[in-house]
Motif scaffolding. Structure first.
Motif, short mmCIF file in Angstrom:
data_model
loop_
_atom_site.label_atom_id
_atom_site.label_comp_id
_atom_site.label_asym_id
_atom_site.label_seq_id
_atom_site.Cartn_x
_atom_site.Cartn_y
_atom_site.Cartn_z
N THR A 1 -53.81 -21.19 6.44
CA THR A 1 -54.70 -20.85 5.33
C THR A 1 -55.47 -22.07 4.83
OG1 THR A 1 -54.90 -19.73 3.19
CG2 THR A 1 -52.97 -21.17 3.50
N GLN A 2 -56.70 -21.78 4.37
CA GLN A 2 -57.49 -22.81 3.66
C GLN A 2 -57.22 -22.69 2.16
OE1 GLN A 2 -61.72 -23.10 5.59
NE2 GLN A 2 -61.03 -20.97 5.70
N ASN A 3 -56.54 -21.63 1.76
CA ASN A 3 -56.36 -21.33 0.34
C ASN A 3 -55.27 -22.19 -0.28
OD1 ASN A 3 -58.30 -19.43 0.79
ND2 ASN A 3 -56.90 -17.69 0.83
N ILE A 4 -55.40 -22.36 -1.58
CA ILE A 4 -54.50 -23.25 -2.32
C ILE A 4 -53.71 -22.48 -3.40
CG2 ILE A 4 -55.97 -25.28 -1.95
CD1 ILE A 4 -57.21 -24.79 -4.73
N ASP A 5 -53.84 -21.14 -3.37
CA ASP A 5 -53.38 -20.32 -4.51
C ASP A 5 -51.93 -19.84 -4.40
OD1 ASP A 5 -55.55 -17.68 -3.25
OD2 ASP A 5 -53.51 -18.19 -2.62
N ASN A 6 -51.25 -20.19 -3.29
CA ASN A 6 -49.82 -19.85 -3.15
C ASN A 6 -49.55 -18.35 -3.00
OD1 ASN A 6 -47.43 -21.72 -3.29
ND2 ASN A 6 -46.64 -20.13 -4.64
N LEU A 7 -50.61 -17.55 -2.79
CA LEU A 7 -50.41 -16.09 -2.72
C LEU A 7 -49.74 -15.65 -1.41
CD1 LEU A 7 -53.55 -14.65 -4.55
CD2 LEU A 7 -51.17 -14.72 -5.35
N HIS A 8 -49.90 -16.42 -0.35
CA HIS A 8 -49.18 -16.04 0.89
C HIS A 8 -47.67 -16.26 0.69
CE1 HIS A 8 -52.65 -15.13 3.30
NE2 HIS A 8 -53.17 -16.33 3.13
N GLN A 9 -47.30 -17.31 -0.01
CA GLN A 9 -45.86 -17.51 -0.33
C GLN A 9 -45.39 -16.33 -1.20
OE1 GLN A 9 -48.20 -19.85 -0.37
NE2 GLN A 9 -47.40 -21.90 0.13
N ALA A 10 -46.21 -15.97 -2.17
CA ALA A 10 -45.83 -14.87 -3.09
C ALA A 10 -45.72 -13.54 -2.35
CB ALA A 10 -46.85 -14.77 -4.22
N SER A 11 -46.37 -13.44 -1.18
CA SER A 11 -46.31 -12.15 -0.43
C SER A 11 -45.04 -12.07 0.41
CB SER A 11 -47.53 -12.03 0.49
OG SER A 11 -47.38 -12.91 1.62
N GLY A 12 -44.25 -13.14 0.42
CA GLY A 12 -42.96 -13.09 1.13
C GLY A 12 -42.93 -13.84 2.44
N ILE A 13 -44.01 -14.57 2.75
CA ILE A 13 -44.00 -15.43 3.95
C ILE A 13 -43.36 -16.76 3.55
CG2 ILE A 13 -45.41 -16.60 5.69
CD1 ILE A 13 -47.47 -14.37 5.41
#
Ligand code: APR
Ligand code: ZN
Length: 253
Positions: A105-117
């Motif tokens: 990811t290029q994103n910095i918002d931590n939402l992939h972690q929040a999705s359970g990855i």
């Protein structure tokens, strides 16, 4: 090929996903817009309102460091309130199904972690804005501590006990890319047989080089993005629809 409409896109996307043995998702800010976090280059995006603060400017002036933190705290409500969207949930479904061992990811918002990855399976090319680090001794600082000091100092950026400057753990323009993340991204890109670029304008290098690398290594390339990108004519499938509509059907319930 550019899918003429959403249902055609979904048919092709379903085939490519089913045929793939290893999918590597590559995400940009567009996957988080439905979660309330603006992207950068769409109308109303962050770079349509402010110029980015380059790394050397951040290092050179207290005023730029103050401005950088002012902007970050102004976004705090959106980041804190954001929850993973349909795109994040669909990619997490591929991850749980064992189709995607990791995600870039290029994103910095931590939402992939929040999705359970798992964090160790997320390659953050541009870092993470949910915590801060000292640029000299790499000490980690929580944003609550920085904000308290920032306000107590009259909206001035605090420095580390070692004298180093404190910055969100993100990569600014002109700042060195994280070597381990770049290496991991290259290794994943070269191993996958389906590279799924989601929500990125693909204009920022070296990150934008990964879809090209995947294609050159024989992977199928899918681009899911509302606006055209420079790589569309290279892609096996371009889905110019809303990311949530395009990936929502892949969420495993
Ligand atoms: N559905 C489909 N596409 C969308 C949606 C949506 N709901 N929302 C936004 N998009 C598309 C936009 O059309 C745009 O092309 O997502 C893309 C986001 O592009 P950018 O704003 O350029 O974001 P990104 O590609 O992630 O930027 C890369 O630039 O400033 C740096 O470090 C920053 O990581 C960032 C990098
Ligand atoms: Zn320090």
């Amino acid at each position: 090929m550019i899918a003429s409409d959403l249902s055609t896109a979904l048919l092709h996307l379903r085939d490519l996903v089913d045929d793939a043995s290893m999918i590597v998702p590559f995400t940009g800010a567009g996957i988080s817009t439905e979660c309330g976090i603006p992207d950068f280059r769409s109308p109303g995006g962050l770079w349509t309102k402010n110029q980015p603060i380059p790394f050397d400017a951040f290092m050179a002036s207290q005023e730029m460091r103050d401005e950088a933190w002012r902007r970050r705290f102004a976004m705090e409500e959106s980041f804190a309130r954001a929850r993973p969207g349909r795109g994040h949930q669909a990619l997490a479904s591929f991850y749980r199904a064992g189709k995607s061992p990791a995600l870039i990811t290029q994103n910095i918002d931590n939402l992939h972690q929040a999705s359970g990855i798992r964090g160790s399976d997320i390659v953050e090319l541009h870092g993470n804005t949910t915590y801060a680090v000292c640029l000299d001794c790499a000490k980690r600082y929580e944003l609550s501590w920085v904000r308290e000091k920032f306000e107590a100092l009259g909206q001035h950026a605090p420095d580390c006990d070692c004298g180093g400057y404190i910055k969100t753990a993100t990569v600014s323009f002109g700042q060195a890319m994280p070597p381990e993340a770049m290496q991991r991204a290259e290794e994943l890109t070269k191993r996958c047989d389906l590279f799924l670029a989601v929500g990125s304008s693909l204009v920022v290098w070296p990150a934008a080089g990964f879809p090209l690398m995947a294609k050159r290594n024989g992977a199928a390339l899918v681009i899911v993005n509302r606006e055209p990108t420079e790589f569309d004519d290279l892609a096996d499938l371009v889905v110019r629809n809303d990311i949530g509509d395009a990936l929502g059907p892949f969420i495993a319930h």
